[in-house]
Design a protein around this motif. Structure first.
Motif, PDB file in Angstrom:
ATOM      1  N   ARG A 276     -52.665  12.272   5.688  1.00 43.84           N
ATOM      2  CA  ARG A 276     -53.696  12.658   6.441  1.00 43.84           C
ATOM      3  C   ARG A 276     -54.435  13.904   5.607  1.00 43.84           C
ATOM      4  O   ARG A 276     -55.009  14.680   6.152  1.00 43.84           O
ATOM      5  N   ARG A 277     -54.676  13.474   4.375  1.00 42.97           N
ATOM      6  CA  ARG A 277     -55.445  14.399   3.592  1.00 42.97           C
ATOM      7  C   ARG A 277     -56.001  13.532   2.326  1.00 42.97           C
ATOM      8  O   ARG A 277     -55.522  12.613   1.681  1.00 42.97           O
TER       9      ARG A 277
ATOM     10  N   MET B  88     -65.376  16.102   5.105  1.00 42.48           N
ATOM     11  CA  MET B  88     -66.306  15.408   6.510  1.00 42.48           C
ATOM     12  C   MET B  88     -65.486  14.295   6.929  1.00 42.48           C
ATOM     13  O   MET B  88     -65.266  13.932   8.070  1.00 42.48           O
ATOM     14  N   VAL B  89     -64.959  13.445   5.989  1.00 44.28           N
ATOM     15  CA  VAL B  89     -64.341  12.195   6.527  1.00 44.28           C
ATOM     16  C   VAL B  89     -63.113  12.549   7.006  1.00 44.28           C
ATOM     17  O   VAL B  89     -62.794  11.899   8.128  1.00 44.28           O
TER      18      VAL B  89
ATOM     19  N   LEU C 207     -62.097  11.284  11.073  1.00 43.48           N
ATOM     20  CA  LEU C 207     -60.936  10.501  11.193  1.00 43.48           C
ATOM     21  C   LEU C 207     -59.837  11.463  12.163  1.00 43.48           C
ATOM     22  O   LEU C 207     -58.972  10.716  12.410  1.00 43.48           O
ATOM     23  N   GLY C 208     -60.172  12.560  12.349  1.00 46.14           N
ATOM     24  CA  GLY C 208     -59.443  13.540  13.155  1.00 46.14           C
ATOM     25  C   GLY C 208     -58.181  14.153  12.577  1.00 46.14           C
ATOM     26  O   GLY C 208     -57.430  14.554  13.175  1.00 46.14           O
ATOM     27  N   TRP C 209     -58.474  14.198  11.418  1.00 51.26           N
ATOM     28  CA  TRP C 209     -57.588  14.926  10.522  1.00 51.26           C
ATOM     29  C   TRP C 209     -57.489  16.348  10.453  1.00 51.26           C
ATOM     30  O   TRP C 209     -56.844  17.103   9.883  1.00 51.26           O
ATOM     31  N   ARG C 210     -58.799  16.874  10.647  1.00 51.38           N
ATOM     32  CA  ARG C 210     -59.100  18.106  10.213  1.00 51.38           C
ATOM     33  C   ARG C 210     -59.931  18.785  11.431  1.00 51.38           C
ATOM     34  O   ARG C 210     -60.918  17.867  11.723  1.00 51.38           O
TER      35      ARG C 210
END
Length: 284
Positions: A5-6, A257-258, A262-265
């Motif tokens: 997730r990075r 931003m991506v 994607l809901g990772w950050r």
């Protein structure tokens, strides 16, 4: 490095007088180290230090390449993960001893001793696809199916790495955009990158300011950032996890931003349309 997730950015520092992008701007030792430290401040996860470019040119002695990269590796290793961009096992060994934790090999373990040296040093490896001997001109590249042929090469070289004792979690694959490929080949690799991200290892893409971007958009080297970012974003949405880049700040922000989309950050802050009723955001 956890990459599920990075999205990680690998900054490029070329300690060469003839690098295709910066034309020797970081050839001086102090300039190279300063560029690496600036990349840390701009959010890079790693810095890739190169002393000899892959493209055709006069041979560079091994001791000269070592003298170029080792001082930079030694200076940057306390601050960030350092990769050495080399196709020679002697340089890889010296760089690992100086603190490098990654070897970025544009020949995909073409040197028969490279995998052994990386395994002994406990480093990670980026296995890139290419066909030519470094510093030599390759005949006009021909592929029946460039994606399938690149995939076959990467799988075979990954097996070679594993057979020499490199741990599977330390192997990264790179399809080698523009390396012995024309613009149509590089566009096809980008379009179908999802076929490569399921090969059993994280995928790195090196699309920054490449000629396929310039030829697609009719832009010179200093004017390819928008196209480079578009290609990088397209690749990560198909599963690439590491983006090698010259323009670090802009690429890091695109990746952050991506990650947020994607809901990772989480966003850095929340203000827009979040104020109590009667104190509305002026930008609503």
């Amino acid at each position: 490095m956890e990459l599920s997730r990075r999205l990680a950015v690998m900054a490029i520092v070329n300690r060469t007088p003839d690098s295709f992008y910066d034309r020797g701007a970081t050839f001086a030792l102090d300039a190279a180290v300063a560029a690496g430290l600036a990349a840390v401040e701009e959010g890079a996860a790693m810095v890739d230090v190169g002393g000899v470019k892959f493209a055709p040119g006069e041979p560079v002695p091994v001791d000269v390449e070592i003298a170029r990269v080792v001082p930079v590796v030694r200076a940057l290793a306390p601050a960030i993960a350092v990769s050495v961009d080399t196709f020679r096992h002697e340089v890889a060994r010296a760089a690992i001893e100086a603190g490098a934790s990654i070897v970025n090999d544009t020949t995909g373990l073409g040197d028969p001793r490279m995998a052994e040296v990386i395994a002994e040093g406990g480093a990670s490896v980026v296995i890139a696809h290419s066909l030519a001997e470094p510093r030599t001109q390759h005949p006009r590249p021909q592929y029946d199916d460039v994606v399938a042929e690149v995939a076959g090469f990467l799988v075979e070289r990954r097996e070679r790495a594993l057979a020499h004792g490199i741990a599977p979690e330390r192997i990264i694959l790179d399809p080698g955009h523009d390396l012995n490929k024309n613009t149509r080949h590089s566009l096809e690799l980008t379009r179908r990158l999802g076929e490569l991200t399921g090969l059993g290892a994280p995928v790195l893409v090196a699309v920054s300011n490449k000629d396929f971007v310039g030829e697609t958009l009719d832009r010179e080297r200093g004017d390819r950032l928008p196209g480079s970012l578009a290609a990088a974003v397209y690749c990560v949405l198909q599963g690439a996890r590491i983006v090698r880049a010259h323009n670090v700040r802009e690429t890091v922000e695109a990746m952050r931003m991506v990650e947020a989309i994607l809901g990772w950050r989480e966003p850095a802050f929340l203000l827009h349309n979040t104020r109590p009723e009667g104190n509305a955001d002026a930008h609503a």
